[in-house]
Design an enzyme around this catalytic site. Structure first.
Site, short mmCIF file in Angstrom:
data_model
loop_
_atom_site.label_atom_id
_atom_site.label_comp_id
_atom_site.label_asym_id
_atom_site.label_seq_id
_atom_site.Cartn_x
_atom_site.Cartn_y
_atom_site.Cartn_z
N GLU A 18 -1.51 -17.37 -37.30
CA GLU A 18 -2.54 -16.42 -36.89
C GLU A 18 -3.82 -16.55 -37.70
OE1 GLU A 18 0.66 -15.64 -37.26
OE2 GLU A 18 1.19 -15.22 -35.18
N HIS A 61 6.41 -4.82 -32.18
CA HIS A 61 5.90 -5.17 -30.86
C HIS A 61 5.36 -3.93 -30.18
CE1 HIS A 61 8.67 -8.46 -31.84
NE2 HIS A 61 7.83 -9.20 -31.15
#
Lengths: 408, 362
Positions: free
Chosen positions: B96, B166
């Site tokens: 990321e 999530h």
């Protein structure tokens, strides 16, 4: 089409300050200089040269620029201690041959991004001694209009993407630059390259591996350039890194190590690296073995983790400017008095530049809230924050009660 | 990471019915809803359509991120690689911070980078690149450089069974960063227009996509090229008694809360979608609060230092003498996003209704 720097016209090489000295070789009176040390290589599929061909014009050019860098950095030190320059300030003296060698091998289509130790790269890429001093003094005549300071100097025209304040953060950004270079180059043509410079201290930042993996995966024209100046702030490389052979850190990515105090060795090494990268082979790691005379920053005297003898011996044995001077004298390309006169002139030029820079103007207050966002039809309109209380209340921007879009 | 993603890409063909039933019960969803979700995931979505338009209209536009060349875990980029080629739509490693830096570099050279963080929960390794490199590039270089071509897309928010990593909504972290813009659409139609506006915006944008909106049917979304302006809120329902403000998927919950208040107590709510969290349209909210005298702000993220705190503080400055009740916040609790207690954690319609009623009866 690309909106800015990738237009064909701006990619055209801009005449560098160093003139053509770095590129014009083999003119009459050229000399061959064998390297006293070999390149160390890692999985490198080609031979590195054992010598460089150069001439008086080139060597004088390197000498003048490197000596200008040296005087500029030493003047920064004085001005910092005199409290004219404030904030953070990281000096490059000792490492001049690295930047000089890179620029001599590159052309200005190649993009360059570096760490906070960026004054001398700015000098090679669009800055002048005066505009660099002005930036350090916080004046609007500075290379970044007084908004960046020591760590943040840039030049879009010269493809210099600047100094970055966060250790290692410039490296994945550099990988993006190399992707843009590849993206904009028609298939079959040589691509410009991108170079990201970082220190031995940054070399173990995780994000460098992330960038290296991408660069290798997508065969990007990317040079990972480690300026190994032996100390990450106050920690020697032996105490900070389990692998001190930084040029091997790319694993399967080829690497090369060279004497970063020898401008010709850096130049030849960088030429080879550029050729490798720009012909579709992917990235390369290049380690320059160098040394900084000053401490890490102005708050580090640089003597607590190393002794003065070490610095002195480095100055005597490996100084990058003395090396060029010696070459000029030994090959009868210049006499010592001529070089002394040049040094004297440069010292004066740097002092004059400092004086001129000190006549700079303080940026207008609006710079505080300019360049955060832009907008308008052609994206040229400055978008202001909602409310800024100025010293003169009547000149305040916006109103707490009437403002529209908050935070703008 | 990869094994966590798989629950989102199951489709009715590859998934056994009994497993679907289990997933349904875990998600607290009815069976038909999940089936329709998976069916739609395989078709072109609003996000997909926006990225297609961007790739068609801007030759420098590139789309990349983890698994995006395969369509992405939410199928947002499905078909794009086939249409525009692997040099413009490609997979990245699971990196990321590297993705963000890479995207910034590409944007700094004038390219349009549409980078995906697979989940907003994974954006935190990229925090330094986004906050220090992206947001300040224009400012620290005195406008010499910028990375305005950068848009980071990240799915966010609760879906019923996402658990700790999530489900989060990180908009407030980025709203604290001058130089970034933060956008969160409420439905598919809005998502397409706001995403195109974000991609073309001259400043870097964090575009948070509530995962719940991926369920919305694509038939609602206009074809072609349109933008929804950033920084402009929208009054979805006019009302007289209380102003109710939110953004993203929470709008659906707020609408339900407003319906309850009207049906049970005859309360008239003015419902506002902020659409852009930074810069946010305080003037529209203030105009409404001056009329209604009451304000309820709601988001899924935890309450403390959530963006509702900023809205509340700002509005009491602007509208102090108009307020007839304290500004109410209906938010997630100050806990990590829970796995087993999501339904308790969620600022649901009942909590919204309660806050509305309390504000009106203050």
């Amino acid at each position: 089409m690309f909106r800015s720097a990738l237009t064909r016209s701006s990619l055209r090489a801009c005449a560098s300050q160093m003139g053509e000295t770095g590129k014009r070789a083999m003119s009459s009176g050229s000399i061959t200089v064998p390297f006293s040390r070999e390149y160390d290589t890692h999985k490198l599929p080609f031979e590195m040269p054992k010598e460089a061909v150069t001439n008086k014009e080139e060597l004088l050019g390197y000498f003048k620029l490197m000596y200008t860098m040296r005087r500029m950095e030493i003047t920064c030190d004085t001005e910092y201690k005199a409290r004219a320059i404030r904030g953070f300030c990281h000096l490059y003296d000792g490492q001049e041959a690295v930047a000089m060698g890179v620029e001599a091998a590159f052309d200005q289509k190649d993009s360059w991004i570096t760490s906070y130790r960026c004054h001398c790269i700015s000098l090679l890429r669009g800055g002048t001694v005066e505009s660099i001093f002005a930036e350090l003094l916080g004046y609007s005549e500075g290379v970044s209009h007084g908004k960046g300071g020591s760590m943040h100097m840039y030049s879009k025209k010269h493809n210099f993407y600047g100094g970055q304040g966060i250790v290692g953060a410039q490296v994945p950004v550099g990988v993006g630059l190399s992707f843009a270079a590849k993206y904009a180059t028609p298939p079959g043509e040589k691509t410009p390259v991108a170079i990201a410079m970082y220190g031995d201290g940054a070399a173990n930042q995780g994000q460098i591996w992330e960038g290296a993996n991408m660069a290798s995966l997508w065969k990007l024209p990317m040079i990972f350039c480690i300026e190994n100046n032996q100390y990450g702030m106050g920690t020697s490389k032996e105490r900070s890194s389990s692998n001190n052979k930084y040029y091997t850190m790319g694993n399967h990515i080829p690497g090369v190590r060279m004497d970063g105090m020898n401008v010709l060795m850096v130049r030849e090494g960088m030429k080879a690296a550029k050729e490798w990268c720009s012909t579709g082979n992917g990235p390369i790691y290049v380690e320059s073995d160098t040394y900084r005379y000053h401490g890490h920053s102005m708050s580090d005297p640089g003597t607590t983790y190393r002794n003065r003898d070490e610095i002195a011996s480095m100055r005597t044995a490996r100084d990058p400017i003395e090396y060029v001077k010696n070459l000029l004298v030994q090959h009868n390309l210049a006499d010592p008095q001529e070089l002394k006169n040049i040094e004297k002139d440069i010292r004066k030029e740097v002092q004059d530049a400092l004086k001129a820079a000190k006549n700079g103007s303080i940026p207008k207050f609006e710079e505080l809230y300019k360049d955060i966002y832009i907008g308008g039809e052609d994206n040229s309109k400055i978008v202001y924050p909602a409310y800024i209380r100025m010293p003169d209340r009547a000149k305040s921007i916006g109103s707490i009660y009437e403002r529209g879009v908050s935070g703008m | 990471m990869p094994d966590c993603h798989e629950s989102y890409i199951v489709n009715s063909q590859s998934c056994r019915p009994d497993l679907l039933t289990i997933l349904n019960s875990a998600a607290g969803l009815n069976h038909s809803l999940l089936l329709s979700l998976t069916a739609n995931l395989c078709r072109f979505t609003a996000i997909n359509s926006a990225m297609r338009v961007a790739l068609q209209t801007d030759p420098t536009a590139t789309v990349f991120g983890e698994d995006v060349a395969f369509g992405g875990v939410f199928r947002c980029s499905v078909g794009l690689k086939e249409e525009f080629g692997a040099s413009r739509v490609f997979n990245t490693p699971l990196s990321e911070q590297g993705i963000a830096g890479f995207a910034i570099g590409y944007a700094a050279m004038g390219g349009t980078a549409i980078a995906e963080m697979q989940f907003a929960d994974y954006i935190f390794p990229a925090m330094d690149q986004l906050v220090n490199e992206a947001a300040k590039y224009r400012y620290r270089s005195g406008n010499e450089f910028n990375c305005g071509g950068l848009t980071i897309r990240a799915p966010c928010g609760a879906v019923g069974h996402g658990g700790h990593y999530h489900s989060q909504s990180p908009e407030a972290y980025f709203a604290h960063t001058p130089g970034l813009k933060v956008v969160m659409p409420r439905d598919a139609r809005e998502a397409k227009g706001l995403l195109l506006a974000s991609i073309r915006d001259p400043d870097p944008v964090i575009f948070l996509e509530p995962k719940a909106l991926y369920r919305t049917s694509v038939e609602d979304v206009p074809d072609g090229d349109y933008e929804v302006p950033l920084g402009v809120a929208q009054v979805l329902r006019a009302g007289a008694d209380v102003t109710v403000v939110g953004w993203g998927a929470q709008l659906r919950v707020l609408a339900e809360g407003c319906d309850m208040a009207r049906a049970r107590d005859g309360i008239s709510c003015e419902l506002i979608d902020l659409r852009t969290v930074l810069p946010w349209d305080a003037a529209t909210v203030a105009a409404s609060v001056r009329k209604t005298g009451r304000l309820v702000v709601s988001h899924e993220a935890p309450r403390t230092c959530g963006f509702a705190a900023e809205v509340a503080a700002d509005l009491q400055e602007r509208c102090f003498l108009h307020l007839q009740a304290p500004v109410a916040r209906v938010c997630g609790y100050d806990t990590p996003f829970p796995l087993v207690f999501e339904r308790h954690y969620a600022p649901d319609a009942l909590k919204v209704y309660e806050a509305i009623k309390k504000a009106v009866n203050y």
